[in-house]
Every structure is written in structure tokens, then in C-alpha cells.
Design a protein around this motif. Structure first.
Motif, PDB file in Angstrom:
ATOM      1  N   GLY A  88      -1.865   8.651  -3.248  1.00 47.96           N
ATOM      2  CA  GLY A  88      -3.291   8.772  -2.952  1.00 47.96           C
ATOM      3  C   GLY A  88      -4.176   7.976  -3.882  1.00 47.96           C
ATOM      4  O   GLY A  88      -3.924   6.806  -4.155  1.00 47.96           O
ATOM      5  N   ASP A  89      -5.199   8.624  -4.407  1.00 47.95           N
ATOM      6  CA  ASP A  89      -6.250   7.934  -5.143  1.00 47.95           C
ATOM      7  C   ASP A  89      -5.830   7.470  -6.535  1.00 47.95           C
ATOM      8  O   ASP A  89      -6.605   6.823  -7.224  1.00 47.95           O
ATOM      9  CB  ASP A  89      -7.474   8.846  -5.266  1.00 47.95           C
ATOM     10  CG  ASP A  89      -8.139   9.006  -3.911  1.00 47.95           C
ATOM     11  OD1 ASP A  89      -7.855   8.162  -3.037  1.00 47.95           O
ATOM     12  OD2 ASP A  89      -8.912   9.968  -3.730  1.00 47.95           O
ATOM     13  N   ALA A  90      -4.625   7.829  -6.944  1.00 44.49           N
ATOM     14  CA  ALA A  90      -4.175   7.363  -8.254  1.00 44.49           C
ATOM     15  C   ALA A  90      -3.985   5.861  -8.241  1.00 44.49           C
ATOM     16  O   ALA A  90      -3.822   5.239  -9.282  1.00 44.49           O
ATOM     17  CB  ALA A  90      -2.876   8.059  -8.644  1.00 44.49           C
ATOM     18  N   ARG A 115      -3.749   0.673 -10.730  1.00 46.32           N
ATOM     19  CA  ARG A 115      -3.662   2.080 -11.090  1.00 46.32           C
ATOM     20  C   ARG A 115      -5.062   2.561 -11.436  1.00 46.32           C
ATOM     21  O   ARG A 115      -5.783   1.909 -12.206  1.00 46.32           O
ATOM     22  CB  ARG A 115      -2.733   2.205 -12.301  1.00 46.32           C
ATOM     23  CG  ARG A 115      -2.618   3.564 -12.897  1.00 46.32           C
ATOM     24  CD  ARG A 115      -1.595   4.408 -12.185  1.00 46.32           C
ATOM     25  NE  ARG A 115      -1.373   5.602 -12.971  1.00 46.32           N
ATOM     26  CZ  ARG A 115      -2.181   6.663 -12.940  1.00 46.32           C
ATOM     27  NH1 ARG A 115      -3.234   6.663 -12.145  1.00 46.32           N
ATOM     28  NH2 ARG A 115      -1.908   7.714 -13.689  1.00 46.32           N
ATOM     29  N   ASN A 116      -5.475   3.675 -10.819  1.00 50.61           N
ATOM     30  CA  ASN A 116      -6.739   4.294 -11.188  1.00 50.61           C
ATOM     31  C   ASN A 116      -6.434   5.398 -12.187  1.00 50.61           C
ATOM     32  O   ASN A 116      -5.954   6.465 -11.827  1.00 50.61           O
ATOM     33  CB  ASN A 116      -7.416   4.863  -9.944  1.00 50.61           C
ATOM     34  CG  ASN A 116      -8.740   5.522 -10.281  1.00 50.61           C
ATOM     35  OD1 ASN A 116      -9.112   5.620 -11.447  1.00 50.61           O
ATOM     36  ND2 ASN A 116      -9.443   5.975  -9.262  1.00 50.61           N
ATOM     37  N   ARG A 134       0.802  -1.221   0.000  1.00 52.48           N
ATOM     38  CA  ARG A 134       0.000   0.000   0.000  1.00 52.48           C
ATOM     39  C   ARG A 134       0.838   1.275   0.000  1.00 52.48           C
ATOM     40  O   ARG A 134       0.306   2.365   0.235  1.00 52.48           O
ATOM     41  CB  ARG A 134      -0.977   0.037   1.188  1.00 52.48           C
ATOM     42  CG  ARG A 134      -1.809  -1.238   1.325  1.00 52.48           C
ATOM     43  CD  ARG A 134      -2.659  -1.197   2.553  1.00 52.48           C
ATOM     44  NE  ARG A 134      -3.850  -0.377   2.364  1.00 52.48           N
ATOM     45  CZ  ARG A 134      -5.003  -0.852   1.920  1.00 52.48           C
ATOM     46  NH1 ARG A 134      -5.095  -2.117   1.617  1.00 52.48           N
ATOM     47  NH2 ARG A 134      -6.029  -0.064   1.779  1.00 52.48           N
ATOM     48  N   LEU A 150      -0.477   3.893  -2.341  1.00 54.38           N
ATOM     49  CA  LEU A 150      -1.673   4.596  -1.888  1.00 54.38           C
ATOM     50  C   LEU A 150      -1.294   5.725  -0.947  1.00 54.38           C
ATOM     51  O   LEU A 150      -1.881   6.800  -0.973  1.00 54.38           O
ATOM     52  CB  LEU A 150      -2.634   3.629  -1.184  1.00 54.38           C
ATOM     53  CG  LEU A 150      -3.604   2.890  -2.102  1.00 54.38           C
ATOM     54  CD1 LEU A 150      -2.887   1.786  -2.847  1.00 54.38           C
ATOM     55  CD2 LEU A 150      -4.777   2.344  -1.326  1.00 54.38           C
ATOM     56  N   ASP A 180      -8.116   7.411 -13.832  1.00 50.79           N
ATOM     57  CA  ASP A 180      -8.881   8.655 -13.849  1.00 50.79           C
ATOM     58  C   ASP A 180      -8.184   9.744 -13.073  1.00 50.79           C
ATOM     59  O   ASP A 180      -8.481  10.929 -13.231  1.00 50.79           O
ATOM     60  CB  ASP A 180     -10.279   8.417 -13.246  1.00 50.79           C
ATOM     61  CG  ASP A 180     -11.104   7.524 -14.147  1.00 50.79           C
ATOM     62  OD1 ASP A 180     -10.776   7.473 -15.351  1.00 50.79           O
ATOM     63  OD2 ASP A 180     -12.034   6.870 -13.651  1.00 50.79           O
ATOM     64  N   ILE A 181      -7.302   9.331 -12.197  1.00 55.00           N
ATOM     65  CA  ILE A 181      -6.654  10.312 -11.329  1.00 55.00           C
ATOM     66  C   ILE A 181      -5.159  10.362 -11.640  1.00 55.00           C
ATOM     67  O   ILE A 181      -4.508   9.312 -11.710  1.00 55.00           O
ATOM     68  CB  ILE A 181      -6.898   9.950  -9.854  1.00 55.00           C
ATOM     69  CG1 ILE A 181      -8.398  10.130  -9.560  1.00 55.00           C
ATOM     70  CG2 ILE A 181      -6.078  10.826  -8.912  1.00 55.00           C
ATOM     71  CD1 ILE A 181      -8.899   9.417  -8.380  1.00 55.00           C
ATOM     72  N   GLU A 218      -5.341   2.079  -6.251  1.00 55.48           N
ATOM     73  CA  GLU A 218      -6.328   1.477  -5.368  1.00 55.48           C
ATOM     74  C   GLU A 218      -5.973   0.005  -5.173  1.00 55.48           C
ATOM     75  O   GLU A 218      -5.236  -0.577  -5.974  1.00 55.48           O
ATOM     76  CB  GLU A 218      -7.733   1.630  -5.956  1.00 55.48           C
ATOM     77  CG  GLU A 218      -7.888   1.053  -7.346  1.00 55.48           C
ATOM     78  CD  GLU A 218      -9.132   1.586  -8.060  1.00 55.48           C
ATOM     79  OE1 GLU A 218      -9.679   2.605  -7.621  1.00 55.48           O
ATOM     80  OE2 GLU A 218      -9.524   0.960  -9.049  1.00 55.48           O
TER      81      GLU A 218
END
Lengths: 339, 294, 448
Positions: free
Chosen positions: B228-230, B240-241, B221, B224, B243-244, B232
Motif C-alpha cells: 500500500g502507501d508505504a 519508499r514512503n 507497482r 504498491l 512515513d508509513i 509510491e
């Protein structure tokens, strides 16, 4: 696996046992089976047979190497198939053919008939036969110039003495029959024995039926070929010849003459049984053999050439995929061949 | 030679020609298959790659589906926005431009980093290899390296380096053929501007991953925490998210599993991915700037 | 009893080197219980069993620890008494992961109480007998692992007139069934009679290959006084005589229709090990918790026929046989023709583990994807009369429709074609891949 990692085990799907046979071993067996005929060709045609066999084997292997390199594939000559093709091509050449022409045959056999189609396993036609037929069409004179076997005393003769050219028995008889003359060849036991041993004019490897049959028995013993194609082929020729002989004794040759005097034994035992270009199933092999026999006899009796073995086998090669399709076995537990 | 022979011959051949020609002409008239001219026009618009990425048998099939069956107009990935606009125009629909997506292989376990558990002997194909004792890689999620993806790639964009597949983003035409070919579902379609990825797909716990691969996600983690939110988590695997954007690029160096990488930096990147946009401060690395765009 | 001396045969097949001498004359040895047993929940064909215990529970031998989940499934029982160490997943011999229950034996090996057999099975109710077999969790021990209780309950519209007891053991190397017949012929015959009664089968054929004269003699002795409808069918030694469809054809001349089951031609085939388990379950009331596994191969110090509990790690099994005396290139769970190659010795024995085979590097042949030379040997070897040469080339070109048309789904994966192939082509792998692709396509078509 090339990697030598002793800590790891080999994992594959079943089966984990194998018969131990290989393509290389099959080809080696064919070469072994051709040895008697090769030696007899040396005996009968002397230096010229040695010269042609060497030229064709070296030529075929060399051209295979060049082709594989040009195509960027691994050489694959260790499977010995090019050696077999070379030997068979040489067997199908008349003794006086110049080496240069033999090399042209090698190019046709290996480069065009085999490697252009993708190499071993993918060629639709028997490469050696394509080589021979290409030569026959390109150099019709040189390819039909026949010589009587040399005396052993003149084994090392480097050149043919003028006037030794002669027609093959098949050719001579066919010409005589077509002109309504009596047969120039005696049908007696002595001449048949000579044909059996190979003491006649013809292609260097096709003359000795005995040596070829010995080789064929070895292949049968080694299970490299099955009896189906040779028996169907020779049987059909014999039956066809017998019928013709009974119907018109004057215009046709005796059965034994048909069987022994031409290239039938070489074709039936070694050329038609080429695995790649013959059918897969036993039933298909019988059909193939019968087809070869019929075509051979049609060409011999009614065709322009005195001999029809090469063309017959090539024509049957062409329909091998069709034979395969038509002779697929009925699947266990099914009523019909198709799903 | 008798003149009659010549006349008969030419007459016969001419007659045969005339008969056949008439038959063909009649056949063309009566047996003609009417094709919608719009379908033909649509087929012209499509790139003709026949990659199958749209889910139809080929470009012609998709053209027919768009014109006659009202299929979605935005399915042609290789065509990109250019083709999309043309289709939209032809169909009188609104085109919603989307960023080009490229394939990324979410595994970096090459032959040095991810050991094999046995010597596989058989058909050189990933699906085949995966079916024999669960695949020869110790990691049961990793790239097997037998090239199933590269074989289906219509644009030759996939290369194998040290036994692991790598997609060249500038060659990728976004058809997704490789995504469908991979038996381990390692390939994902990702917006071309995103260059930071988690190149691991192992859902195993940390210790198992560590044993199986030097570049595997151990589920710590860290990403994370740093970005951060990039990122999950899905079980023990960081994802990898996209969208961010990734604000803190330090994570590429800091990832303890060494499985977060920035692609395109070492290889020739596509121009969109590297060109810093004027609106962003030029001191920042190119990657971050493009990340910020979407 | 009517003795049959004819040599029964099917068409096709091969003659591999059998190497049965390695373990043929070694009497069955009982292996002590190892320190840990890992019992798989999917030892049979069909749905995996559902674990009934959790970590820390204590169990007794024969206690049901996994219940059958669905119609085609089988219960799993604790192979010994002890403590559950873990309920999790572990690698199987298939190379996949599956639910496992790890048991630490307490050394007492105490049976659970209340297990009772049906001594008077001759007069017992058929349903009660089937229930006993189901409760014992018996699955076909020849290799396929089809739940036996399902086999014993054919639908009423498929009357069974012939029971075939499969003692062919056509796989090279393996001798477990041979030893069972030599040492436990009477129990096997009793088990066979129980199955016969349940099925109401008139005829019984005991099918044994002619390379096992001892087993034939033992079975003949055990069957002394049996009725005339029971006979021993001596099969010609040829692989795959033990394959269900080929065996039915060899003994009765009936062809199981494509896609069908033996019951479609009024037959049921049971392995000799399975009938022994049926005897144990019905007469003694004992669930299936152990089996005989042949540990063999040239590199093994002392090849043996081991009677071991289910769930023994392969490494312990090898240790019991004195370890290795030579290099090993391949480890196979099962026989060399249809067994599964193992990446290591992590997997554990199941109800279907008939053998554990070690092959030395010099005996190991590797597949090479060389071109087919159309020699037709695979065609002659295929016991299903397929044309593997054509099929494999179609499958290499990924032409699954053509392969389906040529009945790739009828392939039984016996390995005869690849055994005979001089080009060393991985034919079985082509077939397996083709079959799974065709099945996938059919399932997708069904969904639509």
C-alpha cells in the motif's frame, strides 16, 4: 586496465595519443648514460668500485622494497628510480668506504629522503645526495679518505696498500693555498688531461669528466634533460672561477681545474638535473643552475669543505618550490602571471 | 674565561627575553580578540567532528552561527538528541527530538548484477568517471563504485562490496557528506529504524532497467499492491514512503526486480533497529515492530 | 594574391605521430543513405534546437526539423526525404542523452522546394547573406560547433579586420579538411570571400600546415588573381596549430585575451568545411545536411574520407569502410588529441563529426595516476603557457581556489600535457574537472 574484456572498449578523456615516454624509460636512459662513468670507475678503482656500486644498487632497491611493503603500497621498483639512486650514491663515495657504511647511506637515501616523503615524485631533496651528505657527517674520516687510482695491473687488489692515501686535487690545493704554500698540483696540460679522463683521486664516479659528459650528451639526445641546468651551473662556476683567478691569481685555481677536478660534472649533469627536485620551467632551471654554481664556488673558495657540489645542490633543492612559484610563465592572453 | 663575557652574554639574552616578553604581554592585552563566551561554550557542546553536515564550515562556525546569527539549533546530526538538548538548554529554546537518520545507498547493482558498458580509464573518482561518456555503468543511474562517498565520510562508515557502496548504519554519524558527494544522487538520509528500502534509483522503463541491471526497479507497482502507501511511484520508479510502515514484509521476497531489501538483517544492525518493543507482539519480526513505532 | 612562405609557429605544442597517410590520398567518397538516420538536436554549441516535427510526419531533404532556440543555437534540417520514425532521446557522442529525430529515408532523397541561392552575392545585402547562413543551420565544422551566423554578426564595437581560414587540420589521422581543400578549393575560396564580405575583413589568411603541400597548391590555384590582402600562411606542422587562439597568434602575432573571443583582437577564424557550407548555403541555397568525415585507424579495412548525411549511425559508417580487420581497443569520435572516446558505435554523425577513429590495443596508451616526477615536459608543451604539473596536483588535492588562481580556466583541453607526460597522468581529466568545479563555484557565487 587489467581487465581483459574484448567486447568492451576503453573510454577515457582525451588525449588518446601519447608520446610513448615513461618514467621507467627515462630512468633506463639515465642508467645507460651512467654506464661509461661506471666502467671507468671500475677501471680506476678496481674491485672497490665494483663492490660499492653493487652494494649501493642492491641496497637501494632492497630498502625501497622493504619500505613499500611496510607502507602497504605497491612495490613500484620497476620504475628503476632506486637503481639510479643507488648508482648515483655509489658514484659519490670514496673508493675505500666499507660496504656497511654504504648501506647506511642507502637507508638515508631511500628510506628517509625518498619514501618517508611518499616515494618517487614527492621527495624534496635528491635522495642520493642526502645519502652522501648523511655519510659525510656521520663518518667524516672514512668519507674523506681518498686514494690515488690503482694501476690496472693491480685491478683485483682487495685491500689498499698503506700509504696510498692521498688528498683529492681540490683538497690538496685548497690546503696549500690556505697555508700560503705553492700549489702542489701542476696546472699543465697533462694533468688537465688526466682530470678529464678521471685519473685522479676522488669519489669513484666523479673522477672522469669525459665519461660524464658523454653520458650527458646521450641524455640531451634522448631529451631526458635539457641543457639549461648543466650549462647554467657549469657556466656560473667557470665565470666565478675566472673572476677570482683574475683578481687574485695566487690564491685561486685556474678555471679548468675548477671544472674538471671535483664533482662538478657529476653534479651538474646528473644530480642537479634530477627532475623531481629541480624546477619545472626553463627559466627556473637557469635560476637553479646559476644558484648551484654560485653556492658551489662560495663553498669551494670560502667554506670549510674543499668541495661544495653536494651542499649547493641540496640547498637549491630546498628552494625549488620557490623558484617554481617565481618563474611561472605568463599565461597566454594574460598580462600578468596571476589571475 | 673572563667573567665579563658570561655577564654580557646572560645580560644580552635576558634583555632580549625581557623585551620580547613585555611586547607579547602588551600585545595580548591590546590586541586581544574578544570572543563571546557563549560561542566558546557552544563550541564545547558540539561534537567537534567538523563534518560540515550542518552546512557551516565546521563546528566552531556553526557554534558562532547558532549563538550570534540565530541559526537553527537542530542542524548537528552527529550530535543527535543529546547535543540538541544541550544546545536547546544553552539557547533557552525548545528541543524537538528527531529520530537519527542514516545514509542509505539506493543502488544494489554490484559488478555481478549491473554490467559496465565500457572500460573506464582515468581518475578513480565517481564525479570524474561520470563525466566521461556518461559513466561506465550501463545503468545511467547506478552506483559507479569509485568511492567518492567513502572518501568524504568522516567516520569510515562506507564500504565497497563488489563495486557498490554500502553504509554501515551503526557507524554513520548522519552528516550527509556522502549525499553531497555522490554525483548520481544515490544516497538518501533515512530514519535509522526504517530498514526496508527500494535500492534502485533508475527512472528508466522496465525493459531498459532489465537490460542494465538484475536488481533494478522495473516499475511493476507490485510493492504498491502488497504494501500500500508505504511505497509510491515516481514515473517508473518505486520510492519508499518512510512515513508509513511496511505492513506486509512479503514484498521483500516478492519484488520482481529484487530491489526491495531489508537492511540490517544480515549485517550487524544497530540495537534500536532490532530490539522488539514490549508493546508489540513478539512473534512479529523485529523490523516490522520498529517500523510501527513512528 | 600574395603568397606567404614563412613558417608560422606558436610557443609550446607537440609533435604526435600523424598517420595521415592512411586516408590522405583517398578521394572523398559519397556514402549511400543508410536505412535509418538519427539526427541530434544539439549538434552545435549552445541551446539545443527545438523539434518541429512529430512521429509519422513526412519530410523532404533540407526541410527544417529543428528550429534554433535562442541566440546561440542553430537550426537542424532533414538530411534526406522520408518519414519521422521517432522523436525521442538517444545517446550522443558526448556520452549523454539528447533529443533526437529518427528518420526513415524513402529512397527518393527529394529536396524541399523553394530553396534559392543568392547568385549575385557580391552585391547582396550583408544581412541577407547572414540570414542565409542562419537558415542553413551552419555551425563550426572544425569541432566546436559554434553557430556560424553568430560569428558572422560581431557587435559593432568589435571591427573585424582579419579573416583566418583554418585549414591546419592539426589533429593526427584526420584528412577530411585536407581532401576538401584538394577537391573543392574553388568553392571554399568563394565561401571564404562571402564570409570576408559579410565581416568586412580586409585581410584573409589561409592557414595550412606544411604537411599538406597538395592542399596548399590547390588553394593557391583557386586564389589565382586574388588581391594582395589575401595570402596563404604556411604553418609549421605542430599540434595544436588548428586551435583558434594559437592559430591567430601564429598568423597575426595577436594574443586573444584570456576569457575573450577572437573578435576582441579583430579576427574571425573559420574552418574550411564551414566556408564550403557557407558557399553551398549562399550560392545554392542549400541547408547543411551532409559533411565529410574521415573514418580511419589501423584496424579499419579501408580508411576513407566519407561524404555522408548528418545522422548516420557510426556502425553504418564503419560498414561502409569495409568493417574492421583487426582488434579495436578504443573508438574515438574526432581525432586522437581532442576526440571523444566512445563506449560503442551507437552514436550518430553530427555537423561537427570530423572523424571516426579506431585504435588497436597496441596503439592504445592508458592513463595511470602515478605521481608527478616534475619533469616539466607539460610546461614546455602547454600552448597556453600554464603549468599543468602544478595544476593537476592542486586539483588532485581538490584545492580549486589555488587552481583558479593559476588560471585553470584558461586551459583549452588540447591534450598536449597528457601526451607529453611520462607518468601517464590523466592531466586533461584533472583540468576538465577543475574547470567545471571552478565554473560551478562562480555560478553559485553569482547567485548569491
Amino acid at each position: 586496465m587489467a581487465e581483459q574484456d574484448t567486447t568492451k572498449y576503453i573510454v577515457s578523456t582525451n588525449p588518446h595519443a601519447h608520446s610513448g615516454d615513461s618514467v621507467q624509460r627515462i630512468m633506463l636512459d639515465v642508467i645507460i648514460a651512467l654506464i661509461p662513468a661506471t666502467l671507468l670507475s671500475f677501471h680506476f678503482f678496481g674491485w672497490h668500485a665494483v663492490r660499492l656500486v653493487t652494494a649501493c644498487v642492491v641496497g637501494c632497491v632492497g630498502i625501497e622494497v622493504i619500505c613499500r611493503k611496510l607502507m602497504g603500497r605497491d612495490l613500484g621498483i620497476t620504475d628503476l628510480s632506486a637503481v639510479v639512486t643507488g648508482l648515483l650514491l655509489a658514484f659519490n663515495l670514496p673508493p675505500s668506504l666499507p660496504c656497511g657504511m654504504a648501506l647506511v647511506g642507502c637507508v638515508f637515501a631511500i628510506a628517509i629522503a625518498k619514501q618517508l616523503f611518499g616515494g618517487i615524485g614527492y621527495n624534496p631533496f635528491n635522495p642520493a645526495l642526502i645519502g652522501r651528505v648523511a655519510l659525510l657527517i656521520s663518518f667524516p674520516v672514512a668519507m674523506t679518505k681518498w686514494h690515488a687510482p690503482l694501476n690496472t695491473a693491480r685491478w683485483a687488489a682487495l685491500n689498499w696498500v698503506d700509504g696510498t692515501t692521498t688528498a683529492t686535487p681540490l683538497g690538496a690545493v685548497k690546503t696549500a693555498i690556505s697555508m700560503g704554500q705553492p700549489s702542489p698540483v701542476a696546472w699543465g696540460n697533462t694533468s688537465m688531461l688526466n682530470y678529464m679522463l678521471g685519473n685522479m683521486s676522488g669519489c669513484i664516479g666523479e673522477v672522469s669528466a669525459l665519461a660524464l659528459i658523454v653520458g650527458g650528451l646521450y641524455l640531451l639526445y634522448r631529451r631526458c634533460i635539457s641543457w639549461h641546468i648543466p650549462v647554467a651551473y657549469i657556466g656560473t662556476v667557470a665565470a666565478f672561477a675566472a673572476i677570482l683567478r683574475i683578481l687574485q691569481p695566487d690564491a685561486n685555481m685556474p678555471v679548468l681545474f675548477h671544472l674538471l677536478s671535483g664533482g662538478l660534472m657529476l653534479g651538474a649533469i646528473f644530480m642537479a638535473t634530477d627532475m623531481v627536485t629541480s624546477p619545472l620551467t626553463k627559466k627556473g632551471m637557469l635560476v637553479f643552475g646559476i644558484g648551484c654554481g654560485l653556492l658551489t664556488m662560495v663553498i669551494r673558495r670560502w667554506g670549510g669543505y674543499p668541495e661544495g657540489v653536494s651542499f649547493a645542490i641540496i640547498l637549491m633543492n630546498a628552494i625549488t618550490p620557490l623558484i617554481n612559484r617565481a618563474t611561472r610563465p605568463r599565461v597566454f592572453g594574460r598580462k600578468s602571471v596571476r589571475a | 674565561m673572563d667573567i665579563n663575557n658570561i655577564l654580557i652574554t646572560s645580560g644580552a639574552i635576558g634583555g632580549v627575553g625581557l623585551t620580547c616578553g613585555t611586547a607579547l604581554a602588551l600585545a595580548a592585552k591590546f590586541l586581544a580578540v574578544k570572543e563571546d563566551p557563549r560561542v566558546e561554550a557552544m563550541d564545547e557542546i558540539l561534537p567537534g567532528a567538523n563534518c560540515g553536515g550542518c552546512g557551516f564550515a565546521g563546528c566552531a562556525d556553526y557554534a558562532k552561527a547558532v549563538v550570534l546569527d540565530g541559526a537553527a539549533i537542530n542542524l548537528c546530526a552527529p550530535g543527535g538528541n543529546e547535543v540538541l538538548e544541550l544546545i536547546a538548554e544553552a539557547m533557552g529554546q525548545e528541543a524537538s527530538a528527531e529520530e537519527k537518520r542514516v545514509a542509505v545507498v539506493m543502488c544494489a547493482g554490484d559488478s555481478e548484477k549491473a554490467p559496465r558498458k565500457h572500460l573506464y580509464n582515468g581518475v578513480a573518482d565517481c564525479t570524474a568517471a561520470a563525466a566521461v561518456a556518461g559513466g561506465d555503468k550501463l545503468c545511467k543511474y547506478g552506483c559507479l563504485g569509485y568511492g567518492s562517498c567513502a572518501r568524504v565520510c568522516p567516520s569510515g562508515a562506507i564500504e565497497f562490496k563488489n563495486g557498490v557502496a554500502i553504509v554501515h548504519p551503526d557507524l554513520c554519524i548522519s552528516c550527509s557528506a556522502c549525499v553531497r558527494a555522490c554525483p548520481r544522487n544515490l544516497i538518501k538520509m533515512v530514519p535509522v529504524s526504517k530498514t526496508i528500502h527500494v535500492v534502485c534509483s533508475s527512472k528508466d522503463k522496465g525493459p531498459i532497467v532489465k537490460k542494465a541491471c538484475q536488481v533494478g526497479c522495473i516499475g511493476c507497482r507490485m510493492c504498491l499492491k502488497l504494501a500500500g502507501d508505504a511505497f509510491e511511484m515516481e514515473g517508473f520508479l518505486a520510492l519508499r514512503n518512510y512515513d508509513i510502515p511496511v505492513e506486509n514484509e512479503l514484498i521483500v521476497e516478492k519484488c520482481p526486480g529484487k530491489c526491495i531489501v531489508k537492511c540490517g538483517a544480515s549485517e550487524a544492525p544497530s540495537p534500536e533497529a532490532t530490539e522488539p518493543t514490549p508493546s508489540e507482539p513478539s512473534t512479529e519480526p523485529a523490523e516490522a515492530t520498529t517500523e510501527g513505532q513512528t | 594574391m600574395k603568397a606567404t612562405k614563412a613558417k608560422f609557429k606558436f610557443d609550446g605544442g607537440i609533435h604526435p605521430a600523424y598517420h595521415k597517410e592512411l586516408a590522405r590520398d583517398r578521394a572523398i567518397e559519397t556514402m549511400p543513405i543508410p536505412a535509418l538516420l538519427r539526427v541530434s538536436m544539439s549538434q552545435h554549441l549552445g541551446a539545443p534546437a527545438k523539434p518541429l516535427v512529430k512521429k509519422g510526419d513526412t519530410v523532404k531533404r533540407g526541410q527544417c526539423i529543428g528550429e534554433a532556440a535562442g541566440f546561440i543555437s542553430a537550426a537542424v534540417h532533414a538530411p534526406t526525404s522520408g518519414t519521422i520514425k521517432e522523436v525521442g532521446t538517444a545517446p550522443t557522442a558526448m556520452g549523454t542523452s539528447a533529443a533526437f529525430i529518427a528518420i526513415e529515408p524513402d529512397g527518393e532523397d527529394a529536396w524541399i522546394e523553394g530553396l534559392e541561392g543568392i547568385a549575385d552575392w557580391q552585391n547582396a545585402d550583408t544581412k541577407a547573406l547572414i540570414a542565409k547562413v542562419a537558415a542553413a543551420g551552419i555551425a563550426g565544422m572544425g569541432g566546436a560547433g559554434f553557430p556560424t551566423n553568430v560569428k558572422l554578426s560581431p557587435p559593432p564595437d568589435k571591427p573585424i579586420d582579419t579573416l583566418i581560414l583554418n585549414g591546419a587540420e592539426c589533429e593526427p589521422y584526420l584528412t577530411a579538411d585536407h581532401r576538401l581543400m584538394v577537391e573543392h578549393a574553388e568553392q571554399i575560396w568563394t565561401g571564404c570571400q562571402i564570409v570576408r564580405k559579410v565581416l568586412g575583413a580586409k585581410h584573409v589568411h589561409i592557414a595550412i600546415e606544411d604537411n599538406k603541400p597538395e592542399a596548399i597548391a590547390a588553394m593557391e590555384q583557386a586564389m589565382e588573381g586574388a588581391d594582395d590582402d589575401a595570402s596563404i600562411s604556411i604553418l609549421k606542422t605542430e599540434y595544436p596549430q588548428g586551435a583558434e587562439k594559437q592559430q591567430i597568434y601564429a598568423t597575426t602575432g595577436r594574443e586573444v585575451p584570456s576569457g575573450g573571443l577572437p573578435m576582441d583582437v579583430g579576427c574571425v577564424v573559420e574552418n574550411v568545411g564551414t566556408t564550403l557550407a557557407v558557399w553551398d548555403a549562399v550560392v545554392n541555397g542549400k541547408p547543411l545536411t551532409e559533411r565529410v568525415t574521415t573514418v580511419t585507424g589501423m584496424p579499419v579495412s579501408e580508411p576513407k574520407n566519407v561524404l555522408g548525411r548528418i545522422g548516420i549511425p557510426y556502425s553504418d559508417l564503419l560498414d561502409f569502410c569495409g568493417g574492421l580487420k583487426a582488434d579495436v581497443a578504443k573508438i574515438i569520435s574526432g581525432g586522437p588529441m581532442m576526440g571523444l572516446a566512445q563506449p560503442g558505435l551507437d552514436a550518430t554523425t553530427t555537423k561537427t563529426t570530423s572523424g571516426l577513429l579506431f585504435l588497436a590495443p597496441q596503439e592504445t596508451q592508458t592513463f595511470r595516476s602515478m605521481p608527478c616526477i616534475a619533469c616539466g615536459r607539460c610546461v614546455g608543451a602547454c600552448p597556453m603557457y600554464l603549468v599543468p604539473a602544478e595544476l593537476s596536483q592542486m586539483l588532485e588535492a581538490e584545492d580549486y581556489e589555488a587552481a583558479e588562481e593559476l588560471n585553470v580556466l584558461d586551459c583549452i583541453e588540447c591534450g598536449c600535457c597528457a601526451f607529453a607526460c611520462p607518468a601517464h597522468r590523466p592531466l586533461v581529466q584533472h583540468m576538465k574537472q577543475g574547470k567545471s568545479k571552478v565554473m560551478l563555484k562562480r555560478r553559485q557565487a553569482q547567485k548569491k
